[in-house]
Scaffold this motif. Structure first.
Motif, PDB file in Angstrom:
ATOM      1  N   GLU A   1     -41.512 -50.296   8.915  1.00 32.28           N
ATOM      2  CA  GLU A   1     -42.682 -49.980   8.098  1.00 32.28           C
ATOM      3  C   GLU A   1     -43.273 -48.619   8.452  1.00 32.28           C
ATOM      4  OE1 GLU A   1     -43.601 -51.486   5.514  1.00 32.28           O
ATOM      5  OE2 GLU A   1     -42.280 -53.215   5.692  1.00 32.28           O
ATOM      6  N   PHE A   2     -43.332 -48.278   9.733  1.00 28.48           N
ATOM      7  CA  PHE A   2     -43.902 -46.996  10.116  1.00 28.48           C
ATOM      8  C   PHE A   2     -43.006 -45.845   9.658  1.00 28.48           C
ATOM      9  CE2 PHE A   2     -46.394 -49.583  13.050  1.00 28.48           C
ATOM     10  CZ  PHE A   2     -47.635 -48.965  12.949  1.00 28.48           C
ATOM     11  N   ARG A   3     -41.706 -45.999   9.805  1.00 28.11           N
ATOM     12  CA  ARG A   3     -40.793 -44.953   9.349  1.00 28.11           C
ATOM     13  C   ARG A   3     -40.838 -44.828   7.837  1.00 28.11           C
ATOM     14  NH1 ARG A   3     -34.261 -44.543  10.643  1.00 28.11           N
ATOM     15  NH2 ARG A   3     -33.949 -42.482   9.654  1.00 28.11           N
ATOM     16  N   THR A   4     -40.930 -45.937   7.131  1.00 29.97           N
ATOM     17  CA  THR A   4     -41.048 -45.900   5.677  1.00 29.97           C
ATOM     18  C   THR A   4     -42.322 -45.185   5.250  1.00 29.97           C
ATOM     19  OG1 THR A   4     -39.819 -47.981   5.492  1.00 29.97           O
ATOM     20  CG2 THR A   4     -41.149 -47.312   3.588  1.00 29.97           C
ATOM     21  N   PHE A   5     -43.408 -45.469   5.979  1.00 32.05           N
ATOM     22  CA  PHE A   5     -44.680 -44.849   5.624  1.00 32.05           C
ATOM     23  C   PHE A   5     -44.635 -43.343   5.845  1.00 32.05           C
ATOM     24  CE2 PHE A   5     -48.851 -43.366   7.223  1.00 32.05           C
ATOM     25  CZ  PHE A   5     -49.584 -43.492   6.050  1.00 32.05           C
ATOM     26  N   PHE A   6     -44.155 -42.900   7.021  1.00 37.77           N
ATOM     27  CA  PHE A   6     -44.207 -41.486   7.357  1.00 37.77           C
ATOM     28  C   PHE A   6     -43.139 -40.658   6.650  1.00 37.77           C
ATOM     29  CE2 PHE A   6     -46.558 -43.181  11.039  1.00 37.77           C
ATOM     30  CZ  PHE A   6     -47.656 -42.351  10.992  1.00 37.77           C
ATOM     31  N   GLN A   7     -41.957 -41.216   6.406  1.00 40.72           N
ATOM     32  CA  GLN A   7     -40.871 -40.430   5.842  1.00 40.72           C
ATOM     33  C   GLN A   7     -40.722 -40.595   4.329  1.00 40.72           C
ATOM     34  OE1 GLN A   7     -37.167 -41.038   7.909  1.00 40.72           O
ATOM     35  NE2 GLN A   7     -37.949 -40.250   9.855  1.00 40.72           N
ATOM     36  N   VAL A   8     -41.152 -41.718   3.789  1.00 42.82           N
ATOM     37  CA  VAL A   8     -40.987 -41.961   2.352  1.00 42.82           C
ATOM     38  C   VAL A   8     -42.315 -41.846   1.612  1.00 42.82           C
ATOM     39  CG1 VAL A   8     -40.250 -43.633   0.594  1.00 42.82           C
ATOM     40  CG2 VAL A   8     -38.986 -43.443   2.751  1.00 42.82           C
TER      41      VAL A   8
ATOM     42  N   PRO B   1     -43.621 -45.758  -5.650  1.00 41.19           N
ATOM     43  CA  PRO B   1     -42.940 -46.881  -6.314  1.00 41.19           C
ATOM     44  C   PRO B   1     -42.505 -47.938  -5.312  1.00 41.19           C
ATOM     45  CG  PRO B   1     -42.059 -44.764  -7.034  1.00 41.19           C
ATOM     46  CD  PRO B   1     -42.919 -44.491  -5.841  1.00 41.19           C
ATOM     47  N   THR B   2     -42.698 -49.174  -5.683  1.00 41.10           N
ATOM     48  CA  THR B   2     -42.291 -50.283  -4.813  1.00 41.10           C
ATOM     49  C   THR B   2     -40.786 -50.281  -4.591  1.00 41.10           C
ATOM     50  OG1 THR B   2     -44.145 -51.569  -5.678  1.00 41.10           O
ATOM     51  CG2 THR B   2     -42.438 -52.770  -4.485  1.00 41.10           C
ATOM     52  N   GLU B   3     -40.039 -49.810  -5.602  1.00 44.22           N
ATOM     53  CA  GLU B   3     -38.575 -49.774  -5.474  1.00 44.22           C
ATOM     54  C   GLU B   3     -38.121 -48.851  -4.353  1.00 44.22           C
ATOM     55  OE1 GLU B   3     -39.615 -50.978  -9.640  1.00 44.22           O
ATOM     56  OE2 GLU B   3     -40.289 -49.485  -8.170  1.00 44.22           O
ATOM     57  N   LEU B   4     -38.844 -47.739  -4.152  1.00 46.67           N
ATOM     58  CA  LEU B   4     -38.482 -46.843  -3.054  1.00 46.67           C
ATOM     59  C   LEU B   4     -38.694 -47.506  -1.702  1.00 46.67           C
ATOM     60  CD1 LEU B   4     -39.865 -43.342  -4.132  1.00 46.67           C
ATOM     61  CD2 LEU B   4     -37.488 -44.071  -3.998  1.00 46.67           C
ATOM     62  N   LEU B   5     -39.782 -48.245  -1.583  1.00 49.22           N
ATOM     63  CA  LEU B   5     -40.048 -48.948  -0.326  1.00 49.22           C
ATOM     64  C   LEU B   5     -39.000 -50.020  -0.073  1.00 49.22           C
ATOM     65  CD1 LEU B   5     -43.930 -49.367  -0.597  1.00 49.22           C
ATOM     66  CD2 LEU B   5     -42.614 -47.498   0.424  1.00 49.22           C
ATOM     67  N   GLU B   6     -38.626 -50.746  -1.115  1.00 48.92           N
ATOM     68  CA  GLU B   6     -37.596 -51.771  -0.959  1.00 48.92           C
ATOM     69  C   GLU B   6     -36.259 -51.150  -0.575  1.00 48.92           C
ATOM     70  OE1 GLU B   6     -37.633 -53.765  -4.671  1.00 48.92           O
ATOM     71  OE2 GLU B   6     -39.447 -54.958  -4.227  1.00 48.92           O
ATOM     72  N   ALA B   7     -35.932 -49.994  -1.174  1.00 47.73           N
ATOM     73  CA  ALA B   7     -34.677 -49.324  -0.826  1.00 47.73           C
ATOM     74  C   ALA B   7     -34.684 -48.875   0.635  1.00 47.73           C
ATOM     75  CB  ALA B   7     -34.454 -48.129  -1.747  1.00 47.73           C
TER      76      ALA B   7
ATOM     77  N   ARG C   1     -36.380 -50.252   3.090  1.00 47.93           N
ATOM     78  CA  ARG C   1     -36.282 -51.437   3.938  1.00 47.93           C
ATOM     79  C   ARG C   1     -34.864 -51.992   3.951  1.00 47.93           C
ATOM     80  NH1 ARG C   1     -41.750 -53.492   1.045  1.00 47.93           N
ATOM     81  NH2 ARG C   1     -43.256 -52.364   2.389  1.00 47.93           N
ATOM     82  N   VAL C   2     -34.186 -51.926   2.810  1.00 48.62           N
ATOM     83  CA  VAL C   2     -32.790 -52.386   2.767  1.00 48.62           C
ATOM     84  C   VAL C   2     -31.913 -51.512   3.658  1.00 48.62           C
ATOM     85  CG1 VAL C   2     -30.769 -52.572   1.270  1.00 48.62           C
ATOM     86  CG2 VAL C   2     -32.960 -53.460   0.490  1.00 48.62           C
ATOM     87  N   ASP C   3     -32.231 -50.216   3.724  1.00 49.07           N
ATOM     88  CA  ASP C   3     -31.462 -49.306   4.583  1.00 49.07           C
ATOM     89  C   ASP C   3     -31.803 -49.453   6.057  1.00 49.07           C
ATOM     90  OD1 ASP C   3     -30.155 -48.288   2.422  1.00 49.07           O
ATOM     91  OD2 ASP C   3     -31.512 -46.580   2.159  1.00 49.07           O
ATOM     92  N   GLY C   4     -32.737 -50.344   6.382  1.00 52.66           N
ATOM     93  CA  GLY C   4     -33.045 -50.625   7.780  1.00 52.66           C
ATOM     94  C   GLY C   4     -34.240 -49.885   8.340  1.00 52.66           C
ATOM     95  N   ALA C   5     -35.014 -49.176   7.501  1.00 52.41           N
ATOM     96  CA  ALA C   5     -36.185 -48.442   7.990  1.00 52.41           C
ATOM     97  C   ALA C   5     -37.336 -49.409   8.226  1.00 52.41           C
ATOM     98  CB  ALA C   5     -36.604 -47.378   6.980  1.00 52.41           C
TER      99      ALA C   5
END
Length: 319
Positions: free
Chosen positions: A217-224, A203-209, A211-215
Motif C-alpha cells: 500500500e505504501f509503495r502504491t501510494f508513493f509511486q502510483v 483510478p481504482t484499476e491502477l491500484l488493483e494492477a 497490488r496484483v504486481d505485488g506492490a
C-alpha cells in the motif's frame, strides 16, 4: 522559384481566409444553438471589460504598495498616495526594515517561514494521506467522517480561536511556537479537497494492477497515486500556505512575546507604534515590510502554477 514562392504565399493567404470564414460561421452556429466551442471561443467585449476591471481591482493594492515603498516618511505623509515622492528611497527603506529595532523584522520573517513549513506543510501531508485513505478505502463509519468534515468546514476558524486559546493555556503552550504550529496542522477544507480529488484522479484499476504486481500500500501510494495527485497537492498546499502566512487572529491571542510574532502581528505592531506615547510614525517601513511580505507568496504562485493542471490520469486506463 519566385513564381512558386508567390503562389505558395497566395495559397497560404487563401487558406487563412477560409479558416477565418469557417470560424466565423461556426461561432454564428454556436450562438444560434446556444452551445460554445472551447477550441473556437466567441469574443465578448463585455466580458473583456469586466475582466479588465477585476484585474485593476486586484492589482491596485500591489501598485499602491510598490509606489509608496519608494517614499521616505516625509514624502509618504505629504504626497499623493498613487504618486511618487521627491526621493526614491526603496533600497533605503528595505535596509531600514531589516535593521530597525535590532533587526526584529528578520526574526518575524523566519518565524513565519517556520509556521508555514511545519504547520502548512504538515497540514498538506495530513490532508493528502487522509483524503486518499477516505477516498480509496472502505471502512465502517466512513459516512460519519464525511459528515464531520462537512460540518467542520462550515465552522469559521475565528469561532474556534478562543476555545483553542483556553485549551493551550491549560497545557501551558501559549506564547510558544506550538500554539501556532499545532492548530495549523488541521485543514478540513484541504482534507475534503484531497478526498474528492483522490476519488476522481486515481483510478481504482491502477491500484488493483499495482497490488496484483505485488506492490504494498505504501509503495502504491508513493509511486502510483502521488504523481497523479500533483495538481490537488499543489492546490491544497497553496491554500494552507496562504492561510498560515496571513493568519492574524490566532497569533494575536496566542503570542505575547514579540520574538515569536509572525509578520502579520509584527507589522501591525509597527503600524500602531505612532499611537503610543512617544511613538515614532514609520508608515514607510510598514508599507515596505508589507511589500516584502507578499513577495514569497507571489514567488510560490509563479513557481507552482505549472502544476495547476488536471487530467494526468487521462488515458492511463483503457476503457
Amino acid at each position: 522559384l519566385k513564381a512558386q514562392e508567390k503562389a505558395a504565399k497566395k495559397a497560404e493567404k487563401e487558406r487563412l481566409k477560409r479558416v477565418a470564414r469557417d470560424e466565423k460561421a461556426e461561432r454564428k452556429r454556436a450562438a444560434k444553438s446556444g452551445f460554445a466551442n472551447v477550441a473556437n471561443p466567441r469574443r465578448s467585449t463585455l466580458l473583456t471589460i469586466v475582466c479588465a476591471l477585476f484585474a485593476v481591482y486586484c492589482l491596485f493594492p500591489f501598485v499602491y504598495l510598490l509606489i509608496n515603498a519608494t517614499k521616505t516618511q516625509a514624502d509618504f505623509t505629504s504626497t499623493f498616495g498613487l504618486g511618487f515622492g521627491r526621493t526614491f528611497a526603496l533600497w533605503d527603506n528595505i535596509k531600514t526594515v531589516f535593521t530597525y529595532q535590532d533587526g526584529i523584522f528578520g526574526r518575524w520573517f523566519l518565524n513565519t517561514i517556520l509556521y508555514v513549513v511545519v504547520g502548512a506543510g504538515g497540514a498538506t501531508l495530513l490532508a493528502i494521506m487522509g483524503g486518499y485513505g477516505l477516498a480509496k478505502f472502505r471502512f465502517p463509519g466512513r459516512k460519519a467522517v464525511f459528515a464531520v468534515i462537512i460540518g467542520a468546514i462550515s465552522v469559521p476558524g475565528i469561532a474556534l480561536a478562543v476555545p483553542q486559546f483556553l485549551l493551550f493555556a491549560k497545557l501551558n503552550l501559549t506564547n510558544t511556537p506550538w500554539a501556532m504550529i499545532i492548530p495549523s496542522l488541521v485543514s478540513t477544507f484541504g482534507l475534503y479537497l484531497m478526498w474528492i480529488f483522490s476519488d476522481q484522479a486515481v483510478p481504482t484499476e491502477l491500484l488493483e494492477a499495482a497490488r496484483v504486481d505485488g506492490a504494498g500500500e505504501f509503495r502504491t501510494f508513493f509511486q502510483v497515486s502521488l504523481p497523479l495527485l500533483a495538481p490537488g497537492i499543489v492546490t491544497t498546499a497553496l491554500f494552507t500556505i496562504v492561510a498560515t502566512w496571513n493568519n492574524y487572529f490566532l497569533p494575536l491571542i496566542m503570542l505575547k512575546d514579540s520574538n515569536w510574532y509572525p509578520l502579520t502581528i509584527g507589522l501591525n505592531q509597527w503600524k500602531d507604534q505612532a499611537s503610543t506615547a512617544g511613538g515614532q510614525a514609520i508608515q514607510n517601513l510598514v508599507v515596505t515590510g508589507s511589500l516584502i511580505t507578499i513577495v514569497p507568496l507571489v514567488i510560490a504562485f509563479l513557481c507552482l502554477q505549472k502544476y495547476w493542471q488536471s487530467g494526468l490520469a487521462a488515458g492511463a486506463v483503457k476503457e
